[in-house]
Design an enzyme around this catalytic site. Structure first.
Site, short mmCIF file in Angstrom:
data_model
loop_
_atom_site.label_atom_id
_atom_site.label_comp_id
_atom_site.label_asym_id
_atom_site.label_seq_id
_atom_site.Cartn_x
_atom_site.Cartn_y
_atom_site.Cartn_z
N GLU A 179 -34.21 -22.93 62.58
CA GLU A 179 -33.01 -22.10 62.38
C GLU A 179 -32.29 -22.33 61.06
OE1 GLU A 179 -33.41 -24.14 65.04
OE2 GLU A 179 -31.57 -25.25 65.51
N ASN A 180 -32.69 -23.36 60.32
CA ASN A 180 -32.09 -23.54 58.99
C ASN A 180 -32.71 -22.60 57.96
OD1 ASN A 180 -34.40 -25.23 59.45
ND2 ASN A 180 -34.01 -26.17 57.49
#
Lengths: 234, 219
Positions: free
Chosen positions: B47-48
């Protein structure tokens, strides 16, 4: 400065105008892609009573964490604040106000601020402590909460390359929150590894157009790795 | 015998399907990547800002600008793409991720999950977990069935602050694989050598036990 040239020569100049009590939006995911030298300048400047909006608050000795040493931060808006003992101590003792915000909501709050959207509905956080005190609405059978956007007096950003007009290119996962942060500052300051002339960046490959950027400075970066994890070489 | 961390990961991996985009949480879920069944392709979302996460780098490959959501150094798989956090959460919140695997402190038979905070003790934040549970349809929660003191973590009602409300349908514990529907836990499978009685005893929320509860199998 002249025309579209956004380049400044010193970190002092880069952060000039920052005052006690201001809100700063900072890019970075942990220490990856965090504007480390701009943060050091804020520490040096000694500005106090700051509200910082960023995914994390660095570690005890790196990144935004260093602003805690001299209690420069009044309030932190972040999604994850682990791995920082001093942060935990100040939070538990009540010295530091903390607003935990889901990561996607945080990104959207910055994006919305930059896009002139004052608030948005999201399913994230409905029925949880995050929803407390917030307006809710049912749309097509699903529940949503209203989240307000966050604008910063300053946004501090780390990019890979910029041209002198402030067009930005980020590198790998160091991009993270930086493009959204860049849009959400009244004054957006960007530090980069390399500054090139206008025309040298392929317009198709620019991640953040220079219209969002006010100041650009070239820095040297330590790039601390939090969890160096490797596999054996074959 | 309760499942080991590796076995939990192996059992989750059996749920992977060819062409799935998958988000794996920190801890046991991360291990699932080691057990992708042969002959299928999955792409891991971090998700980064990375879709197509590869294995850990060799010493020579380490790049401070390339990490996963656990802040570990990683590499990119062939066909990977990179993007910012808003784009990443558009994928998650827009329901584009096919399977999400994450840990929890507690779940209850209403499908509620508590995973991010123990008031007064552990306050680290939710990271992307609230977005993941709100945005995904297909979620597997991996957790231990009970605390070390034998207190059930599969409850009638969560006691800790919630990460998400009414969003969990599948739970894999070290003792059992369960489904949550119509306000009840339904026992689907049990860990090898674990009795139904033991699972019943350690499940505080209402549990439906069918006549036949197969043991999990591992190849």
């Amino acid at each position: 400065m002249s025309g579209f040239n956004k380049v400044v020569e010193s970190y002092e100049e880069a952060m000039s105008g920052l005052e006690d009590g201001m809100t700063i939006i900072a890019g970075g995911f942990g220490l990856c892609g965090n504007p480390e030298n701009l943060i050091k300048e804020i520490k040096k400047k000694g500005t106090k009573g700051l509200t910082i909006v960023s995914n994390n608050c660095g570690t005890t000795n790196h990144g935004l964490g260093i602003l805690l040493h001299d209690k420069q931060v009044k309030k932190m808006v972040a999604s994850y604040v682990g791995e920082n003992e001093e942060f935990e101590r100040q939070m538990m003792s009540g010295e530091l106000e903390v607003e935990l915000t889901p990561q996607g909501t945080l990104a959207e709050k910055m994006r919305a601020a930059g896009a002139g959207i004052p608030a948005f509905f999201t399913a994230t956080g409905y029925g949880t402590p995050v929803a407390e005190g917030k307006e809710t609405r049912e749309i097509n059978g699903r529940h949503y909460i209203l989240e307000e956007s966050i604008k910063g007096d300053f946004a501090i950003v780390k990019a890979w390359k910029a041209d002198t007009y402030g067009n930005l290119v980020f590198r790998k996962t160091a991009r993270n929150f930086n493009p959204m942060a860049a849009t959400a500052g009244k004054i957006t300051v960007v530090e980069v590894e390399e500054i090139v002339q206008p025309g040298e960046l392929d317009p198709d490959h620019i991640h953040t157009p220079g219209i969002y950027v006010d100041r650009v400075i070239k820095g040297n970066f330590e790039k601390v790795i939090e969890q160096r994890t490797t596999r054996p070489s074959a | 015998m309760a499942l080991s961390r590796e076995q939990l990961a192996q059992r989750v991996a059996q749920e992977l399907q060819d062409g799935y985009y998958v988000n794996l949480g920190i801890g046991i879920p991360t291990l699932v990547a080691n057990y992708v069944p042969k002959g299928i392709e999955v792409m891991l979302q971090s998700e980064n800002g990375l879709l197509g996460m590869g294995q850990f780098p060799t010493d020579d490959e380490v790049d401070a600008d390339l990490i996963n959501a656990g802040k570990q150094t990683v590499t990119m798989a062939t066909g990977a793409s990179l993007f910012d956090s808003a784009e990443s959460f558009a994928m998650i919140r827009g329901g584009h991720v096919d399977l999400t695997v994450l840990g929890a402190f507690e779940v209850d038979c209403q499908g509620n999950i508590a995973s991010y905070m123990i008031p007064g003790k552990l306050i680290k934040g939710m990271g992307g977990a609230m977005d993941l549970v709100a945005g995904a349809d297909n979620i597997i929660v991996t957790m231990t069935h009970a605390s070390k003191h034998g207190e059930s973590k599969l409850l009638a009602e969560c006691t800790l602050p919630l990460t998400g409300k009414g969003c969990i349908k599948k739970v894999l514990t070290d003792l059992a694989f369960l489904e949550i529907k119509e306000g009840k836990f339904h026992l689907l499978e049990r860990a090898p050598g674990v009795s139904v009685d033991e699972i019943v005893k350690l499940t505080a929320g209402e549990l439906v036990v069918p006549d036949n509860v197969p043991e999990m199998t591992f190849s």
